[in-house]
Design an enzyme around this catalytic site. Sequence first.
Site, PDB file in Angstrom:
ATOM      1  N   GLY A  73       0.794  -1.217   0.000  1.00 24.85           N
ATOM      2  CA  GLY A  73       0.000   0.000   0.000  1.00 24.85           C
ATOM      3  C   GLY A  73       0.826   1.266   0.000  1.00 24.85           C
ATOM      4  O   GLY A  73       0.465   2.256  -0.640  1.00 24.85           O
ATOM      5  N   SER A  74       1.950   1.263   0.708  1.00 24.62           N
ATOM      6  CA  SER A  74       2.786   2.471   0.765  1.00 24.62           C
ATOM      7  C   SER A  74       3.344   2.825  -0.609  1.00 24.62           C
ATOM      8  O   SER A  74       3.381   3.999  -0.997  1.00 24.62           O
ATOM      9  CB  SER A  74       3.932   2.282   1.766  1.00 24.62           C
ATOM     10  N   ASN A 153      -7.078   4.256   9.612  1.00 24.42           N
ATOM     11  CA  ASN A 153      -6.453   3.042  10.136  1.00 24.42           C
ATOM     12  C   ASN A 153      -6.414   2.993  11.657  1.00 24.42           C
ATOM     13  O   ASN A 153      -6.253   1.914  12.232  1.00 24.42           O
ATOM     14  CB  ASN A 153      -5.030   2.898   9.588  1.00 24.42           C
ATOM     15  N   CYS A 327       2.982   1.309  11.971  1.00 26.30           N
ATOM     16  CA  CYS A 327       4.102   1.997  11.326  1.00 26.30           C
ATOM     17  C   CYS A 327       4.756   3.028  12.233  1.00 26.30           C
ATOM     18  O   CYS A 327       5.831   3.535  11.931  1.00 26.30           O
ATOM     19  CB  CYS A 327       3.623   2.669  10.035  1.00 26.30           C
TER      20      CYS A 327
END
Length: 397
Positions: A73-74, A153, A327
């Site tokens: 996704g990043s 998120n 993260c």
Amino acid sequence: MDSLIYLDNAATTAVKPEVFEVMKPYFTEIYSNPSSVYSFAGQAKKAVDDAREQIAGVLNAKAPSEIYFTGGGSEADNWAIKMTAEACKDKGRHIITTKIEHHAVLHTVDWLEKNGYEVTYLDVDSDGLISLEELEKAIRPDTILISIMFANNEIGTIEPVKEIGAIAKKHGILFHTDAVQAFGHVPIDVQDMNIDMLSASGHKFHGPKGIGFLYLRNGLKLGPLIHGGAQERARRAGTHNVPGIVGMGEAARLAVQDMEVNAKKQIEIRDYLIERIEKEIPYVRVNGHREKRLPNNVNVCFRFIEGESLLIMLDQKGICASSGSACTSGSLDPSHVLLAIGLPHEIAHGSLRLTLSEETTREDADYVVDNLKAIVERLRSMSPLYDDFVKKESEGK
């Protein structure tokens, strides 16, 4: 309880056995490079094409060719934002996003700001929702991109994506959404929602890690983020991760097949967890919108508690949870999301995120809350701030 209770599915999910089974042949039997020309490679190429078709179907994309495989996704977020900035720089250098985006978006637009672009960071309300009126006011003649996440998120709030897409379309601005937490958990229709670009990651919906995709609406003239070979129609170089792609495709198929049943079950347990926590633990705040929320997300803050201590003590009881995004788990700073919804630092530091899977049971929820009550009570008993607060409360009465 001897068994592990895993409530950190927003960080990563377990690969489903069915997903692992379809992946296995592409490690040891059909191990060819799908870009090669011989017939053996054709089997791997077909598997990649089938997965692309599966994912396109889940999104209601016009064609499988709108799906580009990435390393996660990043990477997909970086690609959408940086390459839009590059492609549209002659039109303008203004981007709109929000203060509660994942760092894959925030750090990317920050990098663009250092390279001559301007970014407007929209505020959110106390539930984490943007104002559509403020979004429209932020649009300028030189605005080239709106990048707003589908669902947060940390606090689970689902943004008004369809309405955002309509505003972007009306003004002729490209709309990207980071759907890493939403894909596979809630319905997404890129055509109905006027989404031009969408990022997702396989390991958030019971697929493997290290594989994701970017949906790019046909007709967008975006260049590659990664240069090299001609893979992904010359827009994303690098040998295909065939087992990962196959696994993500199957995980996407299973996710949409079971979405309604899984969501109903998770919502019931989610709401049960929230109800017990609110009723049985004082001085607690539930974060995120109560209804416009991911089915599996519980996010709460306990006053007079440090989230890190809470996590360590839950871990000792076999409970896996988090205080925010995985993260940023090494950071001592409070969550930028919780600060953005208006929480003071001292309360934001006491956050707990519990994210369920379809395997989570009511018995799991009871075990978690029973232990949570005891842990919170113990930690507060060691807090001089809590002791002073209770004394003042008693004197006030």
